[in-house]
Design a protein around this motif. Structure first.
Motif, PDB file in Angstrom:
ATOM      1  N   LYS A 151       0.333  -1.206   0.093  1.00  6.73           N
ATOM      2  CA  LYS A 151      -0.252   0.170   0.124  1.00  6.73           C
ATOM      3  C   LYS A 151       0.468   1.533   0.225  1.00  6.73           C
ATOM      4  CE  LYS A 151      -3.795  -2.177   2.437  1.00  6.73           C
ATOM      5  NZ  LYS A 151      -4.899  -2.323   2.952  1.00  6.73           N
ATOM      6  N   VAL A 152       1.821   0.858   0.716  1.00  7.33           N
ATOM      7  CA  VAL A 152       3.036   2.511   1.058  1.00  7.33           C
ATOM      8  C   VAL A 152       3.373   2.738  -1.116  1.00  7.33           C
ATOM      9  CG1 VAL A 152       4.993   2.882   1.374  1.00  7.33           C
ATOM     10  CG2 VAL A 152       3.634   2.183   3.338  1.00  7.33           C
ATOM     11  N   MET A 153       4.027   1.420  -1.276  1.00  5.64           N
ATOM     12  CA  MET A 153       4.127   1.634  -3.050  1.00  5.64           C
ATOM     13  C   MET A 153       3.581   2.298  -3.761  1.00  5.64           C
ATOM     14  SD  MET A 153       7.145  -1.117  -3.186  1.00  5.64           S
ATOM     15  CE  MET A 153       6.423  -2.693  -2.188  1.00  5.64           C
ATOM     16  N   GLU A 154       1.960   1.875  -3.807  1.00  6.06           N
ATOM     17  CA  GLU A 154       0.991   2.636  -4.350  1.00  6.06           C
ATOM     18  C   GLU A 154       0.844   3.474  -4.412  1.00  6.06           C
ATOM     19  OE1 GLU A 154      -3.276   1.403  -4.470  1.00  6.06           O
ATOM     20  OE2 GLU A 154      -2.210  -0.681  -4.658  1.00  6.06           O
ATOM     21  N   GLU A 155       1.388   3.989  -3.464  1.00  2.00           N
ATOM     22  CA  GLU A 155       0.281   4.736  -2.918  1.00  2.00           C
ATOM     23  C   GLU A 155       1.508   6.472  -3.768  1.00  2.00           C
ATOM     24  OE1 GLU A 155      -2.155   7.049  -1.797  1.00  2.00           O
ATOM     25  OE2 GLU A 155      -3.418   4.661  -1.579  1.00  2.00           O
ATOM     26  N   LEU A 156       2.480   5.587  -3.268  1.00  2.00           N
ATOM     27  CA  LEU A 156       3.987   6.904  -3.850  1.00  2.00           C
ATOM     28  C   LEU A 156       4.175   6.396  -5.197  1.00  2.00           C
ATOM     29  CD1 LEU A 156       7.127   5.708  -1.409  1.00  2.00           C
ATOM     30  CD2 LEU A 156       6.917   7.370  -1.716  1.00  2.00           C
ATOM     31  N   HIS A 157       3.453   5.559  -5.703  1.00  2.18           N
ATOM     32  CA  HIS A 157       3.502   5.834  -6.673  1.00  2.18           C
ATOM     33  C   HIS A 157       2.202   6.925  -7.396  1.00  2.18           C
ATOM     34  CE1 HIS A 157       2.240   4.687 -11.208  1.00  2.18           C
ATOM     35  NE2 HIS A 157       1.322   4.395 -10.729  1.00  2.18           N
ATOM     36  N   PHE A 158       0.959   6.548  -6.758  1.00  3.24           N
ATOM     37  CA  PHE A 158      -0.027   7.570  -7.120  1.00  3.24           C
ATOM     38  C   PHE A 158       0.365   9.311  -6.940  1.00  3.24           C
ATOM     39  CE2 PHE A 158      -2.589   4.100  -6.929  1.00  3.24           C
ATOM     40  CZ  PHE A 158      -2.954   4.052  -8.702  1.00  3.24           C
ATOM     41  N   TRP A 159       0.806   9.066  -5.833  1.00  3.89           N
ATOM     42  CA  TRP A 159       1.456  10.195  -5.542  1.00  3.89           C
ATOM     43  C   TRP A 159       2.603  11.048  -6.600  1.00  3.89           C
ATOM     44  CZ3 TRP A 159       6.097  12.563  -4.270  1.00  3.89           C
ATOM     45  CH2 TRP A 159       6.558  14.381  -3.413  1.00  3.89           C
ATOM     46  N   GLY A 160       3.561  10.448  -6.774  1.00  4.30           N
ATOM     47  CA  GLY A 160       4.584  10.623  -7.685  1.00  4.30           C
ATOM     48  C   GLY A 160       4.086  10.778  -8.846  1.00  4.30           C
ATOM     49  N   LEU A 161       2.686  10.368  -9.208  1.00  6.27           N
ATOM     50  CA  LEU A 161       2.027  10.532 -11.142  1.00  6.27           C
ATOM     51  C   LEU A 161       1.808  11.994  -9.959  1.00  6.27           C
ATOM     52  CD1 LEU A 161       0.251   7.163 -11.700  1.00  6.27           C
ATOM     53  CD2 LEU A 161       2.417   7.941 -13.360  1.00  6.27           C
ATOM     54  N   ALA A 162       0.938  12.231  -9.019  1.00  3.06           N
ATOM     55  CA  ALA A 162       0.657  13.271  -9.298  1.00  3.06           C
ATOM     56  C   ALA A 162       1.878  14.562  -8.976  1.00  3.06           C
ATOM     57  CB  ALA A 162      -0.494  13.746  -7.932  1.00  3.06           C
TER      58      ALA A 162
END
Length: 112
Positions: free
Chosen positions: A93-104
């Protein structure tokens, strides 16, 4: 919310997490291993830009923190395979959230 109040106990847990995942490579290595066990060279190819020396050091650190396992097979030459542990998978979940935050973040900063 966890971030309110600046509780020293919260700070300690965040410090522990950052220490286990410090640097720019560890999460990328874990992401590489998320789809299954891999040998050293396969990880090296997937994690672009990492040197073999740094990859070796980071793998040892991840193993010490019980985030990955290192399996040596009795072959000639020896085959070594790395795999993410259930403890390492708990970071999904941390990696997924970092992925989405990185895109934004990329969109905000670069407009892409």
């Amino acid at each position: 919310m966890l971030t309110r109040g600046g509780c020293p106990r919260n700070m300690m847990s965040i410090r522990d997490a950052l220490e286990a995942l410090e640097g720019k490579w560890k999460l990328l290595i874990l992401f590489s291993l998320a789809n299954g066990p891999k040998r050293f060279k396969a990880i090296s190819k997937e994690v672009e830009g990492i040197s073999d020396k740094i990859l070796s050091k980071e793998l040892k650190h991840l193993e010490l923190n019980a985030l990955i396992t290192r399996q040596v097979y009795d072959t000639f030459p020896p085959t070594v395979e790395y795999a993410i542990t259930p403890h390492g998978q708990s970071l999904e979940k941390v990696m997924e959230e970092l992925h989405f935050w990185g895109l934004a973040h990329r969109k905000k900063i670069m407009g892409k």
